[in-house]
Design a protein around this motif. Structure first.
Motif, PDB file in Angstrom:
ATOM      1  N   GLN A   1       0.686  -1.330  -0.117  1.00  0.00           N
ATOM      2  CA  GLN A   1      -0.080   0.422  -0.395  1.00  0.00           C
ATOM      3  C   GLN A   1       1.250   1.026  -0.457  1.00  0.00           C
ATOM      4  O   GLN A   1       2.023   1.427   0.032  1.00  0.00           O
ATOM      5  CB  GLN A   1      -1.062   0.248   1.071  1.00  0.00           C
ATOM      6  N   ALA A   2       0.175   1.918  -0.518  1.00  0.00           N
ATOM      7  CA  ALA A   2       0.681   3.345  -0.601  1.00  0.00           C
ATOM      8  C   ALA A   2       1.612   4.215   1.328  1.00  0.00           C
ATOM      9  O   ALA A   2       2.626   4.662   1.404  1.00  0.00           O
ATOM     10  CB  ALA A   2      -0.006   4.994  -0.990  1.00  0.00           C
ATOM     11  N   ASN A   3       1.297   3.830   1.912  1.00  0.00           N
ATOM     12  CA  ASN A   3       1.452   3.799   3.288  1.00  0.00           C
ATOM     13  C   ASN A   3       2.230   2.605   4.672  1.00  0.00           C
ATOM     14  O   ASN A   3       1.915   2.630   5.000  1.00  0.00           O
ATOM     15  CB  ASN A   3       0.204   4.265   4.843  1.00  0.00           C
ATOM     16  N   GLY A   4       2.552   1.716   3.007  1.00  0.00           N
ATOM     17  CA  GLY A   4       3.136   0.512   4.049  1.00  0.00           C
ATOM     18  C   GLY A   4       2.963  -0.666   3.814  1.00  0.00           C
ATOM     19  O   GLY A   4       1.887  -0.510   2.816  1.00  0.00           O
ATOM     20  N   VAL A   5       3.185  -1.741   4.057  1.00  0.00           N
ATOM     21  CA  VAL A   5       3.017  -3.165   3.498  1.00  0.00           C
ATOM     22  C   VAL A   5       1.973  -4.442   4.564  1.00  0.00           C
ATOM     23  O   VAL A   5       1.844  -3.557   5.633  1.00  0.00           O
ATOM     24  CB  VAL A   5       4.640  -3.929   3.627  1.00  0.00           C
ATOM     25  N   VAL A   6       1.517  -4.579   4.010  1.00  0.00           N
ATOM     26  CA  VAL A   6       0.411  -5.816   4.634  1.00  0.00           C
ATOM     27  C   VAL A   6       1.273  -5.933   5.804  1.00  0.00           C
ATOM     28  O   VAL A   6       2.470  -7.655   5.022  1.00  0.00           O
ATOM     29  CB  VAL A   6      -0.458  -6.106   3.909  1.00  0.00           C
ATOM     30  N   PHE A   7       0.955  -6.704   7.249  1.00  0.00           N
ATOM     31  CA  PHE A   7       2.360  -7.316   7.780  1.00  0.00           C
ATOM     32  C   PHE A   7       1.749  -8.701   7.446  1.00  0.00           C
ATOM     33  O   PHE A   7       2.991  -9.839   8.122  1.00  0.00           O
ATOM     34  CB  PHE A   7       1.792  -7.349   9.038  1.00  0.00           C
ATOM     35  N   GLY A   8       0.572  -9.039   6.780  1.00  0.00           N
ATOM     36  CA  GLY A   8       0.758 -10.866   6.320  1.00  0.00           C
ATOM     37  C   GLY A   8       1.384 -11.242   5.560  1.00  0.00           C
ATOM     38  O   GLY A   8       2.043 -12.453   5.667  1.00  0.00           O
ATOM     39  N   ASN A   9       1.745  -9.819   4.890  1.00  0.00           N
ATOM     40  CA  ASN A   9       2.978 -10.192   3.693  1.00  0.00           C
ATOM     41  C   ASN A   9       3.879 -11.444   4.693  1.00  0.00           C
ATOM     42  O   ASN A   9       4.884 -11.914   4.042  1.00  0.00           O
ATOM     43  CB  ASN A   9       3.120  -9.028   2.567  1.00  0.00           C
ATOM     44  N   ILE A  10       4.448 -10.121   5.527  1.00  0.00           N
ATOM     45  CA  ILE A  10       6.265 -10.515   6.581  1.00  0.00           C
ATOM     46  C   ILE A  10       5.974 -11.521   7.245  1.00  0.00           C
ATOM     47  O   ILE A  10       6.753 -12.565   6.697  1.00  0.00           O
ATOM     48  CB  ILE A  10       6.116  -9.044   6.772  1.00  0.00           C
ATOM     49  N   VAL A  11       4.765 -11.871   7.611  1.00  0.00           N
ATOM     50  CA  VAL A  11       4.463 -12.891   8.197  1.00  0.00           C
ATOM     51  C   VAL A  11       4.724 -14.489   7.742  1.00  0.00           C
ATOM     52  O   VAL A  11       5.332 -15.325   8.317  1.00  0.00           O
ATOM     53  CB  VAL A  11       3.451 -13.184   9.271  1.00  0.00           C
ATOM     54  N   ALA A  12       4.226 -14.230   6.840  1.00  0.00           N
ATOM     55  CA  ALA A  12       4.212 -15.585   5.784  1.00  0.00           C
ATOM     56  C   ALA A  12       5.724 -15.600   5.386  1.00  0.00           C
ATOM     57  O   ALA A  12       5.592 -17.182   5.574  1.00  0.00           O
ATOM     58  CB  ALA A  12       2.616 -15.520   4.147  1.00  0.00           C
ATOM     59  N   GLN A  13       6.438 -14.985   4.339  1.00  0.00           N
ATOM     60  CA  GLN A  13       7.251 -15.592   4.688  1.00  0.00           C
ATOM     61  C   GLN A  13       8.219 -16.377   5.712  1.00  0.00           C
ATOM     62  O   GLN A  13       9.432 -16.695   5.586  1.00  0.00           O
ATOM     63  CB  GLN A  13       8.181 -14.175   4.037  1.00  0.00           C
ATOM     64  N   ALA A  14       8.278 -15.737   6.672  1.00  0.00           N
ATOM     65  CA  ALA A  14       8.923 -15.696   7.696  1.00  0.00           C
ATOM     66  C   ALA A  14       8.492 -16.804   8.503  1.00  0.00           C
ATOM     67  O   ALA A  14       9.423 -17.490   8.487  1.00  0.00           O
ATOM     68  CB  ALA A  14       8.541 -14.599   9.074  1.00  0.00           C
ATOM     69  N   ASP A  15       8.156 -17.352   8.230  1.00  0.00           N
ATOM     70  CA  ASP A  15       6.775 -18.830   8.603  1.00  0.00           C
ATOM     71  C   ASP A  15       7.841 -19.431   7.797  1.00  0.00           C
ATOM     72  O   ASP A  15       7.856 -20.731   8.248  1.00  0.00           O
ATOM     73  CB  ASP A  15       5.551 -18.896   8.131  1.00  0.00           C
ATOM     74  N   THR A  16       8.099 -19.309   6.339  1.00  0.00           N
ATOM     75  CA  THR A  16       9.222 -19.931   5.123  1.00  0.00           C
ATOM     76  C   THR A  16      10.430 -20.000   5.551  1.00  0.00           C
ATOM     77  O   THR A  16      11.066 -20.833   5.430  1.00  0.00           O
ATOM     78  CB  THR A  16       8.638 -19.820   3.941  1.00  0.00           C
ATOM     79  N   LEU A  17      10.726 -18.708   6.172  1.00  0.00           N
ATOM     80  CA  LEU A  17      12.613 -19.046   6.326  1.00  0.00           C
ATOM     81  C   LEU A  17      12.693 -18.969   7.686  1.00  0.00           C
ATOM     82  O   LEU A  17      13.702 -20.026   7.567  1.00  0.00           O
ATOM     83  CB  LEU A  17      12.678 -17.288   5.418  1.00  0.00           C
ATOM     84  N   LEU A  18      12.118 -18.582   9.466  1.00  0.00           N
ATOM     85  CA  LEU A  18      13.024 -19.247  10.314  1.00  0.00           C
ATOM     86  C   LEU A  18      12.429 -21.414  10.570  1.00  0.00           C
ATOM     87  O   LEU A  18      12.121 -21.217  10.137  1.00  0.00           O
ATOM     88  CB  LEU A  18      11.583 -18.687  11.484  1.00  0.00           C
ATOM     89  N   PRO A  19      14.132 -21.098  10.714  1.00  0.00           N
ATOM     90  CA  PRO A  19      14.380 -22.793  11.340  1.00  0.00           C
ATOM     91  C   PRO A  19      13.350 -23.232  12.494  1.00  0.00           C
ATOM     92  O   PRO A  19      13.127 -22.653  13.220  1.00  0.00           O
ATOM     93  CB  PRO A  19      15.262 -23.080  11.727  1.00  0.00           C
ATOM     94  N   ASP A  20      13.183 -24.357  11.969  1.00  0.00           N
ATOM     95  CA  ASP A  20      11.976 -25.523  12.389  1.00  0.00           C
ATOM     96  C   ASP A  20      12.344 -24.939  14.231  1.00  0.00           C
ATOM     97  O   ASP A  20      11.875 -24.990  15.196  1.00  0.00           O
ATOM     98  CB  ASP A  20      11.805 -26.598  12.446  1.00  0.00           C
ATOM     99  N   ASP A  21      13.896 -24.824  15.235  1.00  0.00           N
ATOM    100  CA  ASP A  21      14.474 -24.255  16.081  1.00  0.00           C
ATOM    101  C   ASP A  21      14.185 -23.212  16.601  1.00  0.00           C
ATOM    102  O   ASP A  21      14.636 -22.900  18.156  1.00  0.00           O
ATOM    103  CB  ASP A  21      15.184 -25.027  16.651  1.00  0.00           C
ATOM    104  N   ALA A  22      13.240 -21.894  15.739  1.00  0.00           N
ATOM    105  CA  ALA A  22      13.607 -21.035  16.601  1.00  0.00           C
ATOM    106  C   ALA A  22      12.578 -20.305  17.381  1.00  0.00           C
ATOM    107  O   ALA A  22      11.451 -21.350  17.769  1.00  0.00           O
ATOM    108  CB  ALA A  22      13.050 -20.228  14.992  1.00  0.00           C
ATOM    109  N   ILE A  23      13.044 -19.421  18.841  1.00  0.00           N
ATOM    110  CA  ILE A  23      12.323 -18.892  19.434  1.00  0.00           C
ATOM    111  C   ILE A  23      11.531 -17.716  19.809  1.00  0.00           C
ATOM    112  O   ILE A  23      12.221 -16.646  18.618  1.00  0.00           O
ATOM    113  CB  ILE A  23      12.544 -18.931  20.940  1.00  0.00           C
ATOM    114  N   ILE A  24      10.515 -17.517  19.648  1.00  0.00           N
ATOM    115  CA  ILE A  24       9.703 -16.020  18.893  1.00  0.00           C
ATOM    116  C   ILE A  24       9.269 -15.855  20.013  1.00  0.00           C
ATOM    117  O   ILE A  24       8.207 -16.580  20.754  1.00  0.00           O
ATOM    118  CB  ILE A  24       8.342 -17.398  17.532  1.00  0.00           C
TER     119      ILE A  24
END
Length: 557
Positions: free
Chosen positions: A362-385
């Motif tokens: 969007q003009a005022n920034g990204v939709v945070f769902g786009n960010i979290v969806a990528q984090a789910d794919t990239l973070l390892p299985d032993d990550a502490i959130i």
């Protein structure tokens, strides 16, 4: 043989296997700091604010399963730590707070920074006690550690008069308290097995007292043996692998309608290790109070909690982990086809809710769902959130897959400022594992100064800031109740990247969704303290609001 009280206190910490304490130093307990100077087995983490120190202690406790230890000075120091004390009570998290106090002879003379702690915290803490004589100290400390962990876990506060810490007393030894976990009786075991056998649509609601490795293992074994779907209480989605066919969702603030409709069709609820508070129970509607629509079984180690707010069909005051182990020795009944269909339906709902089609920036920034969806794919299985409070967290709880190894550490109390300090503590406790904190701009400004603490002690969390220049959750409610009349929720933020860099972090700015994956990968590979600042759209503040807006506009949800 005698011993200085401050030295005896440190011996008590060692006897309770305390490896790390969090503090803001104060002159009222200098004797304890002096004693800790000669004890390398206990690391003293000096924080920038007592609220941050308290959240570090809570994050440590939640990750390790052992009481967090917080040391603060009298008056203002203790009041700054009150937010952590309240969170410990709300989250049923064991916390031992050591508070400096004025000299004993001045306690009744309105001494400088004096507070009567028992009056101040009696409704919040499990026990508040002032040590009047040095020879009481060891016994009081042992009792405090026991009380913090027994029954309903929570905060215990010990007031330490400054002059008392320099007194000497007989060195008679330190005797930690140990208890045998209570478990189910044979009668309760038979009744629970029979209820499970007769139910067509049973559901486990699992809570934070199963957070240990042993608890998660016992829960999974029980669920698999008896073919029982598992929904988790708020902030405890990591109790069972979220990809497991028996996972039935995370009972969070603003539960999606599809999941709420699914779980409320249950005919039996086994609430294990959860108090069934208002958030998990959706304002006491599921299971309803004072009478649930379903058969209700509640296992919690405190008789003052079970059946307190609801009529309970089987109420058991026993240790949840020990109780599950007992149930796992029972013979499991055959499972009907209707039960299997129920399990599949629940899990299908959770999977469908996690599906995400990227939304254009969007003009005022990204939709945070786009960010979290990528984090789910990239973070390892032993990550502490580690998760702060705020609407951005709805994306994390909906789209990120948790498991017993990809852990979730967050405040059930909804306290802002928890995220960064807890991430620092988790990184110190588990330095070989990636620790990632999701925090809003408001929460970061409350305790982001603990980045300096992180740099000082070599912690390496990755902090992801959702920056929408607003107290977003309050703004959302404002628009709902007083539309088009925003007030007191806009934020003028600093340059977060420059601020983080000044504290010693490497930084990344994300203004478009496709910039996030390279930033997160670089942060993970560097194994350095990192801050990723994501300019986030205020128009798409939460999953529920975003999906509703997309459906209204005709875009794919």
């Amino acid at each position: 043989m005698t011993i200085r009280a401050a030295d005896l206190l440190v011996e008590c910490l060692l006897a309770h296997h305390v490896k790390r304490v969090y503090c803001v130093p104060g002159e009222s307990y200098l004797s304890v700091l002096d004693s800790l100077h000669d004890q390398p087995a206990v690391e003293v983490v000096t924080c920038r604010h007592e609220g941050g120190a308290g959240f570090m202690a809570l994050g440590h406790a939640r990750l390790t399963g052992t009481p967090g230890v917080l040391m603060v000075s009298r008056g203002p120091g203790c009041m700054n730590a009150a937010i952590a004390i309240h969170s410990a009570q709300q989250d049923a998290c064991p916390l031992v707070v050591l508070v400096g106090q004025a000299e004993r002879e001045n306690l009744q003379r309105e001494a400088f920074q004096h507070i009567h702690y028992e009056r101040m915290f009696s409704d919040m803490a499990k026990w508040v006690v002032e040590v009047e004589h040095a020879d009481q100290l060891a016994d009081i400390l042992c009792t405090a550690f026991y009380l913090a962990q027994s029954g309903t876990p929570g905060p215990v506060i010990i007031s330490l008069p400054e002059d008392m810490l320099e007194d000497h007393c007989p060195h008679t030894g330190v005797f930690p308290r140990h208890s045998q976990p209570s478990t189910l009786s044979a009668l309760d075991t038979d009744a629970i097995v029979q209820a499970v056998s007769q139910a067509e649509r049973p559901l486990i609601i699992a809570g934070g007292l199963l957070k240990s490795d042993a608890g998660k293992q016992a829960l999974l074994e029980f669920a698999e043996r008896f073919s029982l779907p598992v929904a988790t209480s708020v902030r405890h989605a990591d109790l069972i692998p979220n990809d497991h066919p028996l996972f039935a969702g995370h009972l969070v603030y603003g539960l999606p309608a599809a999941l709420k409709e699914s779980v409320t069709r249950s005919d039996l609820i086994l609430a294990i290790g959860t108090r069934l508070g208002d958030v998990t129970s959706q304002s006491f509607h599921f299971p309803a109070a004072p009478k649930a629509a379903q058969t209700l079984i509640h296992i919690w180690p405190d008789s003052t909690v079970v059946s307190r707010y609801r009529q309970t069909d089987i109420a058991v005051a026993a240790d949840p982990v020990a109780s599950l182990r007992t149930l796992n020795q029972a013979t499991a009944p055959a499972v009907s086809a209707a039960r299997q269909d129920w399990i599949a339906s629940l899990h299908r709902t959770t999977v469908e809710l996690r599906d995400w089609t990227p939304v254009a920036d969007q003009a005022n920034g990204v939709v945070f769902g786009n960010i979290v969806a990528q984090a789910d794919t990239l973070l390892p299985d032993d990550a502490i959130i580690c998760l702060d409070a705020g609407n951005f967290g709805g994306w994390v709880q909906r789209q990120l897959r948790f498991s017993p190894t990809r852990q979730l550490i967050g405040p059930s109390s909804g306290a802002m400022g928890y995220g960064v300090p807890s991430a620092v503590a988790c990184s110190l406790a588990q330095p070989t594992r990636p620790v990632v904190c999701f925090v809003g701009d408001g929460g970061f400004m409350m305790t982001g100064n603990e980045l300096a603490t992180s740099a000082q002690y070599g912690a390496t969390p990755i902090i992801i800031i959702s920056d929408n220049a607003c107290y977003g959750t309050i703004r959302m409610h404002q628009e709902k109740h007083f539309p088009h009349r925003p007030s007191a929720t806009a934020l003028h933020n600093p340059n977060f990247a420059q601020l983080a860099a000044a504290c010693g972090a490497q930084t990344f700015n994300v203004r478009h969704s496709d910039e996030f994956a390279p930033a997160l990968n670089a942060a993970l590979q560097s194994k350095q303290l990192s801050v990723i600042v994501v300019r986030t759209s205020l128009d798409y503040i939460s999953p529920n609001a975003t999906i509703a807006a997309l459906q209204q506009s005709g875009s794919p949800a």
